[in-house]
Scaffold this motif. Structure first.
Motif, PDB file in Angstrom:
ATOM      1  N   VAL A   1     -19.909  -5.186 115.643  1.00 43.91           N
ATOM      2  CA  VAL A   1     -20.252  -6.243 114.689  1.00 43.91           C
ATOM      3  C   VAL A   1     -19.250  -7.361 114.889  1.00 43.91           C
ATOM      4  O   VAL A   1     -18.031  -7.124 114.892  1.00 43.91           O
ATOM      5  N   ARG A   2     -19.759  -8.585 115.041  1.00 43.98           N
ATOM      6  CA  ARG A   2     -18.895  -9.725 115.335  1.00 43.98           C
ATOM      7  C   ARG A   2     -19.148 -10.850 114.335  1.00 43.98           C
ATOM      8  O   ARG A   2     -20.242 -10.982 113.782  1.00 43.98           O
ATOM      9  N   VAL A   3     -18.114 -11.665 114.144  1.00 42.03           N
ATOM     10  CA  VAL A   3     -18.293 -12.940 113.469  1.00 42.03           C
ATOM     11  C   VAL A   3     -17.953 -14.022 114.480  1.00 42.03           C
ATOM     12  O   VAL A   3     -16.951 -13.942 115.198  1.00 42.03           O
ATOM     13  N   LEU A   4     -18.841 -15.005 114.577  1.00 40.65           N
ATOM     14  CA  LEU A   4     -18.711 -16.056 115.575  1.00 40.65           C
ATOM     15  C   LEU A   4     -18.729 -17.411 114.881  1.00 40.65           C
ATOM     16  O   LEU A   4     -19.401 -17.606 113.857  1.00 40.65           O
ATOM     17  N   ARG A   5     -17.989 -18.334 115.467  1.00 43.06           N
ATOM     18  CA  ARG A   5     -18.065 -19.730 115.053  1.00 43.06           C
ATOM     19  C   ARG A   5     -18.562 -20.545 116.231  1.00 43.06           C
ATOM     20  O   ARG A   5     -17.917 -20.598 117.271  1.00 43.06           O
ATOM     21  N   GLU A   6     -19.726 -21.162 116.043  1.00 46.46           N
ATOM     22  CA  GLU A   6     -20.341 -21.959 117.107  1.00 46.46           C
ATOM     23  C   GLU A   6     -20.406 -21.165 118.416  1.00 46.46           C
ATOM     24  O   GLU A   6     -20.158 -21.701 119.496  1.00 46.46           O
TER      25      GLU A   6
ATOM     26  N   TYR B   1     -11.110 -13.980 109.780  1.00 45.84           N
ATOM     27  CA  TYR B   1     -10.999 -15.126 110.680  1.00 45.84           C
ATOM     28  C   TYR B   1      -9.763 -15.913 110.257  1.00 45.84           C
ATOM     29  O   TYR B   1      -9.266 -15.772 109.135  1.00 45.84           O
ATOM     30  N   GLY B   2      -9.264 -16.753 111.143  1.00 45.95           N
ATOM     31  CA  GLY B   2      -8.060 -17.492 110.817  1.00 45.95           C
ATOM     32  C   GLY B   2      -7.909 -18.764 111.609  1.00 45.95           C
ATOM     33  O   GLY B   2      -8.451 -18.909 112.726  1.00 45.95           O
ATOM     34  N   GLU B   3      -7.179 -19.702 111.001  1.00 45.96           N
ATOM     35  CA  GLU B   3      -6.800 -20.959 111.638  1.00 45.96           C
ATOM     36  C   GLU B   3      -8.000 -21.742 112.156  1.00 45.96           C
ATOM     37  O   GLU B   3      -7.969 -22.323 113.237  1.00 45.96           O
ATOM     38  N   LEU B   4      -9.067 -21.774 111.357  1.00 43.90           N
ATOM     39  CA  LEU B   4     -10.226 -22.580 111.746  1.00 43.90           C
ATOM     40  C   LEU B   4      -9.944 -24.048 111.476  1.00 43.90           C
ATOM     41  O   LEU B   4      -9.370 -24.409 110.447  1.00 43.90           O
ATOM     42  N   SER B   5     -10.343 -24.895 112.396  1.00 38.93           N
ATOM     43  CA  SER B   5     -10.177 -26.333 112.187  1.00 38.93           C
ATOM     44  C   SER B   5     -11.238 -26.832 111.218  1.00 38.93           C
ATOM     45  O   SER B   5     -12.332 -26.269 111.098  1.00 38.93           O
ATOM     46  N   GLY B   6     -10.906 -27.895 110.496  1.00 41.67           N
ATOM     47  CA  GLY B   6     -11.764 -28.380 109.428  1.00 41.67           C
ATOM     48  C   GLY B   6     -13.053 -29.019 109.930  1.00 41.67           C
ATOM     49  O   GLY B   6     -13.159 -29.469 111.067  1.00 41.67           O
ATOM     50  N   GLY B   7     -14.047 -29.041 109.029  1.00 38.54           N
ATOM     51  CA  GLY B   7     -15.311 -29.708 109.318  1.00 38.54           C
ATOM     52  C   GLY B   7     -16.504 -28.779 109.219  1.00 38.54           C
ATOM     53  O   GLY B   7     -16.362 -27.550 109.155  1.00 38.54           O
ATOM     54  N   PRO B   8     -17.711 -29.352 109.209  1.00 43.18           N
ATOM     55  CA  PRO B   8     -18.936 -28.543 109.152  1.00 43.18           C
ATOM     56  C   PRO B   8     -19.060 -27.661 110.391  1.00 43.18           C
ATOM     57  O   PRO B   8     -18.733 -28.072 111.505  1.00 43.18           O
ATOM     58  N   THR B   9     -19.543 -26.455 110.177  1.00 45.01           N
ATOM     59  CA  THR B   9     -19.698 -25.525 111.281  1.00 45.01           C
ATOM     60  C   THR B   9     -20.697 -24.449 110.898  1.00 45.01           C
ATOM     61  O   THR B   9     -21.238 -24.446 109.787  1.00 45.01           O
ATOM     62  N   THR B  10     -20.938 -23.523 111.804  1.00 42.35           N
ATOM     63  CA  THR B  10     -21.841 -22.400 111.563  1.00 42.35           C
ATOM     64  C   THR B  10     -21.106 -21.092 111.828  1.00 42.35           C
ATOM     65  O   THR B  10     -20.505 -20.914 112.895  1.00 42.35           O
ATOM     66  N   LEU B  11     -21.121 -20.204 110.831  1.00 41.90           N
ATOM     67  CA  LEU B  11     -20.587 -18.857 110.999  1.00 41.90           C
ATOM     68  C   LEU B  11     -21.751 -17.900 111.198  1.00 41.90           C
ATOM     69  O   LEU B  11     -22.740 -17.953 110.461  1.00 41.90           O
TER      70      LEU B  11
ATOM     71  N   GLU C   1     -32.637   2.536 123.219  1.00 37.06           N
ATOM     72  CA  GLU C   1     -32.961   1.137 122.882  1.00 37.06           C
ATOM     73  C   GLU C   1     -31.739   0.491 122.245  1.00 37.06           C
ATOM     74  O   GLU C   1     -31.050   1.102 121.422  1.00 37.06           O
ATOM     75  N   THR C   2     -31.492  -0.752 122.638  1.00 40.06           N
ATOM     76  CA  THR C   2     -30.438  -1.554 122.004  1.00 40.06           C
ATOM     77  C   THR C   2     -31.071  -2.814 121.426  1.00 40.06           C
ATOM     78  O   THR C   2     -32.044  -3.350 121.969  1.00 40.06           O
ATOM     79  N   LEU C   3     -30.536  -3.254 120.332  1.00 44.69           N
ATOM     80  CA  LEU C   3     -31.077  -4.437 119.666  1.00 44.69           C
ATOM     81  C   LEU C   3     -29.908  -5.217 119.051  1.00 44.69           C
ATOM     82  O   LEU C   3     -29.024  -4.631 118.421  1.00 44.69           O
ATOM     83  N   THR C   4     -29.907  -6.521 119.267  1.00 43.33           N
ATOM     84  CA  THR C   4     -28.891  -7.400 118.681  1.00 43.33           C
ATOM     85  C   THR C   4     -29.524  -8.227 117.566  1.00 43.33           C
ATOM     86  O   THR C   4     -30.571  -8.848 117.763  1.00 43.33           O
ATOM     87  N   ILE C   5     -28.901  -8.212 116.421  1.00 45.31           N
ATOM     88  CA  ILE C   5     -29.407  -8.923 115.248  1.00 45.31           C
ATOM     89  C   ILE C   5     -28.312  -9.825 114.710  1.00 45.31           C
ATOM     90  O   ILE C   5     -27.116  -9.577 114.942  1.00 45.31           O
ATOM     91  N   SER C   6     -28.686 -10.874 113.998  1.00 42.10           N
ATOM     92  CA  SER C   6     -27.672 -11.825 113.536  1.00 42.10           C
ATOM     93  C   SER C   6     -28.134 -12.562 112.285  1.00 42.10           C
ATOM     94  O   SER C   6     -29.323 -12.569 111.935  1.00 42.10           O
ATOM     95  N   ASP C   7     -27.170 -13.175 111.640  1.00 45.36           N
ATOM     96  CA  ASP C   7     -27.410 -13.992 110.451  1.00 45.36           C
ATOM     97  C   ASP C   7     -26.421 -15.154 110.497  1.00 45.36           C
ATOM     98  O   ASP C   7     -25.210 -14.948 110.573  1.00 45.36           O
ATOM     99  N   SER C   8     -26.928 -16.398 110.459  1.00 46.31           N
ATOM    100  CA  SER C   8     -26.072 -17.587 110.543  1.00 46.31           C
ATOM    101  C   SER C   8     -26.049 -18.328 109.214  1.00 46.31           C
ATOM    102  O   SER C   8     -27.052 -18.367 108.492  1.00 46.31           O
ATOM    103  N   GLN C   9     -24.905 -18.900 108.920  1.00 43.06           N
ATOM    104  CA  GLN C   9     -24.720 -19.618 107.663  1.00 43.06           C
ATOM    105  C   GLN C   9     -23.961 -20.913 107.921  1.00 43.06           C
ATOM    106  O   GLN C   9     -22.940 -20.921 108.600  1.00 43.06           O
ATOM    107  N   SER C  10     -24.482 -22.020 107.371  1.00 44.13           N
ATOM    108  CA  SER C  10     -23.803 -23.316 107.498  1.00 44.13           C
ATOM    109  C   SER C  10     -22.693 -23.406 106.456  1.00 44.13           C
ATOM    110  O   SER C  10     -22.938 -23.205 105.263  1.00 44.13           O
ATOM    111  N   VAL C  11     -21.502 -23.724 106.905  1.00 41.04           N
ATOM    112  CA  VAL C  11     -20.343 -23.847 106.016  1.00 41.04           C
ATOM    113  C   VAL C  11     -19.542 -25.066 106.453  1.00 41.04           C
ATOM    114  O   VAL C  11     -19.768 -25.645 107.509  1.00 41.04           O
ATOM    115  N   THR C  12     -18.594 -25.443 105.617  1.00 37.31           N
ATOM    116  CA  THR C  12     -17.635 -26.490 105.957  1.00 37.31           C
ATOM    117  C   THR C  12     -16.233 -25.922 105.784  1.00 37.31           C
ATOM    118  O   THR C  12     -15.871 -25.481 104.685  1.00 37.31           O
ATOM    119  N   VAL C  13     -15.482 -25.888 106.876  1.00 33.87           N
ATOM    120  CA  VAL C  13     -14.115 -25.392 106.795  1.00 33.87           C
ATOM    121  C   VAL C  13     -13.290 -26.414 106.020  1.00 33.87           C
ATOM    122  O   VAL C  13     -13.225 -27.594 106.379  1.00 33.87           O
TER     123      VAL C  13
END
Length: 547
Positions: A173-178, A195-205, A225-237
């Motif tokens: 399980v991963r958390v990704l920024r852009e 997560y840590g030390e994210l630079s400011g501004g709008p982004t997607t987690l 069988e392998t399957l990759t699933i995800s959920d993205s959320q718009s945020v502003t750091v």
């Protein structure tokens, strides 16, 4: 009547205490559930619930107030993150043949895998800002935590073949920024990632998970069988980048102005933690209604039931209370507030939110200036609307020393009907302060409130190149002459305000007394004529002897 007054005073006192209150005691809520909050704290987090009035079984004053209305805070409370962290432990995935997910989850199906999803439960610390209609960004701290739920079920049959489960797991399980991986864990369906030390501004987690299953068919054949699933959320750091300016007045007091392009809570004069400045924003906490229900899916269909876990978020809104300073009596005094005019914030709160939100237009308070007798720009600590996010003002700050100004006012010419007043504005003798600017009309862009001026008798006047202005007064009385300097943030050099008074009355001159005598004489002539005529009439008819 006295009893009613006492009851009203008691309710008011409870409301005041609750609105200022920020709990520090950890305990159990009224139901006994271990959520990391005290009973009082638990009562304050449910602003989205319908207010049903004071319940008969309420055990504390805070519980009674929270049941009747919503409780707001002057700072982002920690209760939302504490509740969410503890309540998250109640979130349970389904079994191998059952998937549990909230109604808004984006589910996917594979060959053997069904109803698979990875859904974000909460990102914290964070604050949902209700800025204007259609503008409600979720601000997150540069350092924080992402919690989520990953679930799936394995089909029981495939065509006419029965499927038995050999093994299954969430391999990662991963958390990704852009698209860039920030943190990764494995072998869990309720991940907590940091997560840590994210630079400011709008982004997607993005919360992303890999699922791997091995099944065996009726014929004894195994398949993977392998399957990759995800959920993205718009945020502003939310990364504070405050700029400050300071000015020292001739009397030794300091004026401090701090600017921040994002919504912010205010600032503290460090070393005097009780000396605080607040902007227009206040806070409440409310659950995320997307997690009110969960869906249970299996081979027989789906059912919807109440969720055992509810994420709670902090919300910021523009308050009718407006910018404030504290302490009220001995603390800094508010001088000016800058910002952008916005409207429609009240439309974004949703149902069952009862707080003192601005109804209509408000100013965003991106800049706030105060005057203080102690403290300096070096002492300022800026507080954000996201809990735990603070900053010092940038080093490239402006520091100004404000010069004294002096007013000299005298009557230079007068008669019985009017007086001409001469006003001189200067720093030192021979150093006039010029307010009139002949080039002003030719400037294509300027700020109307940048120019200093003098007021007298409801008029605004400006001094010429010699620092002199003249005004004609037509009504006798005492007049206050006040110099309103240009803001020290834009003026060079900058001056302090000054005040002088002048008294004028026609009787203060010989001509005034002569005019008064002449006016009275002319007004008495009709009475004298009538008196003389009456005396002559009496003499003619010798009427006096009968009197």
């Amino acid at each position: 009547m006295s009893a009613c007054r006492s009851l009203a005073a008691g309710v008011f006192a409870v409301c005041v205490v609750v609105s200022l209150w920020a709990g520090v005691v950890v305990g159990n809520n009224a139901s006994g559930e271990d959520n990391g909050l005290s009973q009082n704290e638990s009562a304050t987090v449910w602003s989205r619930d319908a207010d049903t009035g004071v319940p008969e079984n309420s055990q504390t004053g805070v519980e009674a107030v929270a049941a009747a209305t919503d409780i707001s805070f002057k700072r982002p409370p920690a209760t939302a993150a504490t509740w969410t962290r503890n309540d998250f432990t109640d979130l349970r995935p389904g079994g191998v043949r059952e998937s549990v997910y909230p109604p808004h989850a984006d589910t996917r199906n594979g060959t053997y895998i069904a109803d698979a999803h990875a859904t974000t439960f909460a990102v914290q610390p964070s604050t949902r800002a209700h800025i204007a209609s259609g503008e409600t960004p979720l601000y997150i701290a540069p350092n924080g935590t992402v919690r989520g739920l990953v679930d799936y079920r394995i089909r029981e049959t495939m065509g006419n073949q029965s499927l038995s489960v050999v093994s299954h797991e969430v391999t990662a399980v991963r958390v990704l920024r852009e698209g860039r991986v920030i943190d990764e864990v494995s072998d869990t369906q309720t991940p907590t990632l940091t997560y840590g030390e994210l630079s400011g501004g709008p982004t997607t987690l993005t919360l992303e998970a890999d699922i791997r299953v091995r099944v065996e068919t009726t014929g004894g054949n195994e398949s993977v069988e392998t399957l990759t699933i995800s959920d993205s959320q718009s945020v502003t750091v939310y990364d504070l980048d405050a700029v400050g300016s300071a000015a020292t007045y001739p009397n030794g007091k300091t004026e401090i102005a701090v600017f921040q392009p994002l919504p912010w809570q205010g600032y503290v004069l460090d070393g005097m933690s009780d000396h605080r400045v607040r902007g227009v924003w206040r806070f409440y906490t409310a659950r995320n209604p997307q997690w009110d229900r969960v869906v249970r899916a299996n081979a027989g269909g789906t059912t919807v039931e109440h969720s055992d876990a509810h994420p709670v978020y902090v919300h910021a809104y523009p308050s009718r209370i407006g910018p404030r300073t504290q302490p009220v009596r001995d603390g800094p005094t508010l001088q000016r507030v800058w910002g952008i005019e916005r409207r429609g914030a009240e439309e974004t709160l949703g149902e069952n939110i009862s707080v003192e939100v601005v109804d209509g237009t408000y100013k965003t308070s991106y800049g706030v200036a105060v005057r203080t007798s102690s403290g300096s720009l070096d002492d300022v600590r800026v507080i954000g609307i996201v809990r735990g996010v603070t900053a010092r003002v940038a080093e490239s700050t402006n520091r100004t020393r404000i010069r004294e100004s002096n007013l000299s006012v005298r009557v230079v010419e007068q008669d019985a009907s009017e007086a001409t007043v001469r006003i001189e504005l200067y720093h030192d003798v021979g150093d006039p302060i010029v307010l009139a600017d002949p080039e002003r009309g030719s400037q294509p862009i300027r700020f109307d409130d940048r120019d200093g001026y003098i007021t007298i008798a409801g008029q605004r006047v400006e001094t010429n190149s010699s620092g002199v202005a003249t005004v004609t007064l037509s009504q006798p009385g005492v007049y206050t002459v006040r110099y309103h300097p240009e803001s020290w943030l834009t003026a060079e050099p900058a001056y302090a305000s000054s005040t002088e008074t002048i008294r004028w009355h026609p009787l203060s001159t010989r001509s005034g007394w002569w005019h008064l005598a002449l006016t009275v004489s002319w007004n008495l002539i009709p009475f004298a004529v009538v008196y003389a005529a009456g005396r002559a009439f009496l003499n003619i008819f010798d009427i006096q002897r009968f009197l």
